[in-house]
Design a protein around this motif. Structure first.
Motif, PDB file in Angstrom:
ATOM      1  N   ARG A 299       0.824  -1.065   0.076  1.00  0.00           N
ATOM      2  CA  ARG A 299      -0.163   0.053   0.105  1.00  0.00           C
ATOM      3  C   ARG A 299       0.936   1.189   0.188  1.00  0.00           C
ATOM      4  O   ARG A 299       1.993   1.278   0.560  1.00  0.00           O
ATOM      5  CB  ARG A 299      -0.996  -0.127   1.233  1.00  0.00           C
ATOM      6  CG  ARG A 299      -2.108   0.979   1.222  1.00  0.00           C
ATOM      7  CD  ARG A 299      -2.960   0.936   2.109  1.00  0.00           C
ATOM      8  NE  ARG A 299      -3.912   1.968   2.427  1.00  0.00           N
ATOM      9  CZ  ARG A 299      -4.857   2.111   2.037  1.00  0.00           C
ATOM     10  NH1 ARG A 299      -5.320   1.283   1.074  1.00  0.00           N
ATOM     11  NH2 ARG A 299      -5.894   3.200   1.842  1.00  0.00           N
TER      12      ARG A 299
ATOM     13  N   HIS B 186      -1.566  -0.378 -11.028  1.00  0.00           N
ATOM     14  CA  HIS B 186      -2.742   0.131 -10.876  1.00  0.00           C
ATOM     15  C   HIS B 186      -3.446  -0.180  -9.612  1.00  0.00           C
ATOM     16  O   HIS B 186      -4.413   0.432  -9.034  1.00  0.00           O
ATOM     17  CB  HIS B 186      -3.673  -0.154 -11.925  1.00  0.00           C
ATOM     18  CG  HIS B 186      -4.029  -1.680 -12.168  1.00  0.00           C
ATOM     19  ND1 HIS B 186      -2.919  -2.755 -11.896  1.00  0.00           N
ATOM     20  CD2 HIS B 186      -4.992  -2.479 -11.982  1.00  0.00           C
ATOM     21  CE1 HIS B 186      -3.556  -3.956 -12.042  1.00  0.00           C
ATOM     22  NE2 HIS B 186      -5.019  -3.909 -11.996  1.00  0.00           N
ATOM     23  N   LEU B 187      -3.002  -1.165  -8.842  1.00  0.00           N
ATOM     24  CA  LEU B 187      -3.510  -1.547  -7.588  1.00  0.00           C
ATOM     25  C   LEU B 187      -2.976  -0.748  -6.431  1.00  0.00           C
ATOM     26  O   LEU B 187      -3.835  -0.386  -5.544  1.00  0.00           O
ATOM     27  CB  LEU B 187      -3.042  -3.187  -7.269  1.00  0.00           C
ATOM     28  CG  LEU B 187      -3.340  -4.136  -8.245  1.00  0.00           C
ATOM     29  CD1 LEU B 187      -2.898  -5.474  -7.739  1.00  0.00           C
ATOM     30  CD2 LEU B 187      -4.950  -4.112  -8.238  1.00  0.00           C
TER      31      LEU B 187
ATOM     32  N   ARG C 224      -4.786   2.901  -7.255  1.00  0.00           N
ATOM     33  CA  ARG C 224      -6.378   2.584  -6.747  1.00  0.00           C
ATOM     34  C   ARG C 224      -6.413   3.230  -5.214  1.00  0.00           C
ATOM     35  O   ARG C 224      -7.354   3.951  -5.138  1.00  0.00           O
ATOM     36  CB  ARG C 224      -6.835   1.486  -6.989  1.00  0.00           C
ATOM     37  CG  ARG C 224      -8.243   1.292  -6.547  1.00  0.00           C
ATOM     38  CD  ARG C 224      -8.912  -0.182  -6.794  1.00  0.00           C
ATOM     39  NE  ARG C 224      -8.715  -0.616  -7.969  1.00  0.00           N
ATOM     40  CZ  ARG C 224      -8.579  -1.855  -8.294  1.00  0.00           C
ATOM     41  NH1 ARG C 224      -8.968  -2.783  -7.564  1.00  0.00           N
ATOM     42  NH2 ARG C 224      -8.372  -2.356  -9.530  1.00  0.00           N
TER      43      ARG C 224
ATOM     44  N   ARG D 279      -8.002   5.724 -10.405  1.00  0.00           N
ATOM     45  CA  ARG D 279      -8.272   4.301 -11.103  1.00  0.00           C
ATOM     46  C   ARG D 279      -7.952   4.310 -12.586  1.00  0.00           C
ATOM     47  O   ARG D 279      -8.497   5.154 -13.312  1.00  0.00           O
ATOM     48  CB  ARG D 279     -10.113   4.093 -10.969  1.00  0.00           C
ATOM     49  CG  ARG D 279     -10.604   4.167  -9.631  1.00  0.00           C
ATOM     50  CD  ARG D 279     -12.153   3.841  -9.482  1.00  0.00           C
ATOM     51  NE  ARG D 279     -12.294   2.549  -9.745  1.00  0.00           N
ATOM     52  CZ  ARG D 279     -12.208   1.622  -9.053  1.00  0.00           C
ATOM     53  NH1 ARG D 279     -11.853   1.579  -7.633  1.00  0.00           N
ATOM     54  NH2 ARG D 279     -12.456   0.346  -9.395  1.00  0.00           N
TER      55      ARG D 279
ATOM     56  N   TRP E 270       1.236  -4.585 -11.794  1.00  0.00           N
ATOM     57  CA  TRP E 270       0.708  -4.423 -10.480  1.00  0.00           C
ATOM     58  C   TRP E 270       0.494  -2.923 -10.030  1.00  0.00           C
ATOM     59  O   TRP E 270       0.023  -2.762  -8.927  1.00  0.00           O
ATOM     60  CB  TRP E 270       1.548  -4.980  -9.445  1.00  0.00           C
ATOM     61  CG  TRP E 270       1.605  -6.570  -9.595  1.00  0.00           C
ATOM     62  CD1 TRP E 270       0.552  -7.384  -8.760  1.00  0.00           C
ATOM     63  CD2 TRP E 270       2.380  -7.509 -10.446  1.00  0.00           C
ATOM     64  NE1 TRP E 270       0.920  -8.712  -9.328  1.00  0.00           N
ATOM     65  CE2 TRP E 270       1.733  -8.594 -10.258  1.00  0.00           C
ATOM     66  CE3 TRP E 270       3.363  -7.122 -11.359  1.00  0.00           C
ATOM     67  CZ2 TRP E 270       2.306  -9.669 -11.122  1.00  0.00           C
ATOM     68  CZ3 TRP E 270       3.772  -8.114 -12.315  1.00  0.00           C
ATOM     69  CH2 TRP E 270       3.283  -9.512 -12.100  1.00  0.00           C
TER      70      TRP E 270
END
Length: 442
Positions: A255, A287-288, A291, A296, A285
């Motif tokens: 995160r 875009h995770l 988000r 988005r 990975w």
């Protein structure tokens, strides 16, 4: 045996301790937090690290695997600076029904994945509309021009110029109709000063002896470039960054959070790190992480396959391109790589190496005498956006920058992206209009 292993381990520990004692402690070790954190040790992250380190910033790269160990390690090794036509405008949507009928063809979508993919396909179809064509072409061409200039400079500064191969490429056609269908694309390239010549007969044979007679014509691009091995090049560029003070940490980032005073990364082991600025270059990975920062971004994954044969498999003179079949053959310092194709299947599904085998079977027909024995199969995740352009720019959150979504052009555009990220982080004048690449364009 156990005693021997312990001695070896102790020896390694002693050497590591000496190495740490010789280098200056990192900002984190001094309790100051990091300066610039780059999430992702692929070719994009490596280049960003090199450019920022050259500018005097203290850079730490985090990656779950290592430097250039995943998708960046197994690509087709091309600096495809002449590939200025955006994928969305290459007629893929028209050919989609035909390709989907062949599960081992140039493009495949696992049926179970189609419902999840549908929103991305709709965006891809819209991006290919005629009204977007000139803007997309200009953006891609501008990016390629910058990429070539920045790569040549970085190769010289990092001492990696000997890894560059300037043999050109040869695109091959099996019929007059296929050749004629390619002419519009070559005319567009000519607008941007890209040199090429159409060849046939003895001239084509001289460029690549041993071709199957099924190929009636070809197009030779003398300015096309490849590298000796993409993984070795990536590690060599990283060594350049490391000499300038860049550091690597083996960790997975779960995160990212950001505020006006800096940003924070949360590692999978539960620890956190503070940084002044963060660059997210985590490929498929990315875009995770974006988000949870409020962005988005409709990223999908082009799963690419290849087989790398021994160098002795066939004497390939330069990269051979089989556009109708969606793959290339590249001679590397470390082997002969047969790969390409696209499988839009996300990041969770296991590899389908039947696709690698299908390309190898075609390669045997296209190059009679090719020895297919001793190959190493591979699959990687190309992070792709529906308009075929990467995301390069500032996140909605402060102190965070994005550099991902290059599709099959990550190696080609890595140095341009490194330059742009450096200028964004430092607040300098940009050499390119970033509006077509802005993260919020979706």
């Amino acid at each position: 045996m156990r005693g021997s292993a312990n001695v070896q381990g102790n020896s390694r520990s002693t050497k590591e301790g000496r190495r740490r004692a010789l280098r200056a402690p990192s900002p984190h070790e001094r309790g100051e937090g990091e300066d610039v954190v780059i999430v992702g040790g692929g070719i994009i992250g490596i280049n960003a690290a090199a450019f920022l380190s050259e500018a005097g910033r203290n850079v730490t790269v985090f990656d779950r695997t290592g430097i250039c160990e995943e998708t960046s390690s197994g690509n087709a090794a091309a600096f495809a600076f002449s590939d200025v036509l955006p994928l969305a405008h290459k007629g893929m949507i028209r050919q989609l029904p035909k390709w989907l009928a062949d599960p081992l063809g140039p493009l495949a979508i696992p049926p179970a994945y189609l419902p999840k993919l549908l929103p991305w396909l709709i965006r891809f179809w819209r991006a290919g509309a005629a009204k977007h064509f000139e803007a997309s072409l200009a953006a891609q061409a501008g990016m390629m021009k910058l990429a070539e200039a920045e790569w040549m400079g970085l190769l010289d500064r990092s001492g990696t110029r000997p890894m560059l191969r300037e043999d050109g490429s040869l695109e091959l056609y099996e019929s007059e109709a296929e050749f004629r269908a390619s002419l519009a694309g070559w005319a567009l390239r000519e607008r941007f000063g890209i040199g090429f010549s159409h060849v046939e007969g003895e001239e084509m044979t001289a460029l690549q002896p041993g071709l199957s007679p099924r190929f009636v014509k070809g197009t030779f691009v003398p300015g096309w470039k490849t590298v000796a091995d993409p993984k070795l090049l990536g590690k060599a560029v990283w060594a350049h960054a490391e000499k300038l003070g860049a550091r690597f940490e083996h960790a997975r980032i779960d995160r990212v959070e950001a505020g006006p005073d800096g940003a924070t990364i949360m590692l999978s082991d539960g620890t956190t790190r503070k940084a002044k600025q963060i660059v997210i270059a985590a490929g498929a990975w990315s875009h995770l992480l974006a988000r949870n920062l409020g962005d988005r971004i409709p990223l999908e994954t082009e799963r690419g396959y290849n087989t790398t044969l021994p160098v002795s498999a066939f004497d390939v003179k330069r990269q051979l391109i089989f556009s109708r079949h969606g793959f290339v053959i590249t001679p590397l310092e470390t082997g002969l790589r047969v790969g390409g194709a696209v499988e839009l299947g996300g990041i969770e599904r296991p590899p389908n190496f039947a696709r690698s085998k299908a390309m190898l079977e075609k390669a045997k027909r296209f190059l009679p005498g090719l020895d297919p024995a001793g190959g190493r199969e591979w699959m990687g995740f190309r992070p792709s956006l529906p308009d075929s352009l990467p995301v390069i720019g500032r996140a909605r959150a402060p102190n965070v920058f994005y550099a991902f979504g290059h599709g099959h052009l990550g190696l080609t555009q890595a140095a341009a992206t490194g330059r742009l990220i450096r200028d964004l982080v430092l607040g300098q004048t940009l050499p390119l209009d970033l509006n077509p690449f802005r993260p919020q364009r979706f």
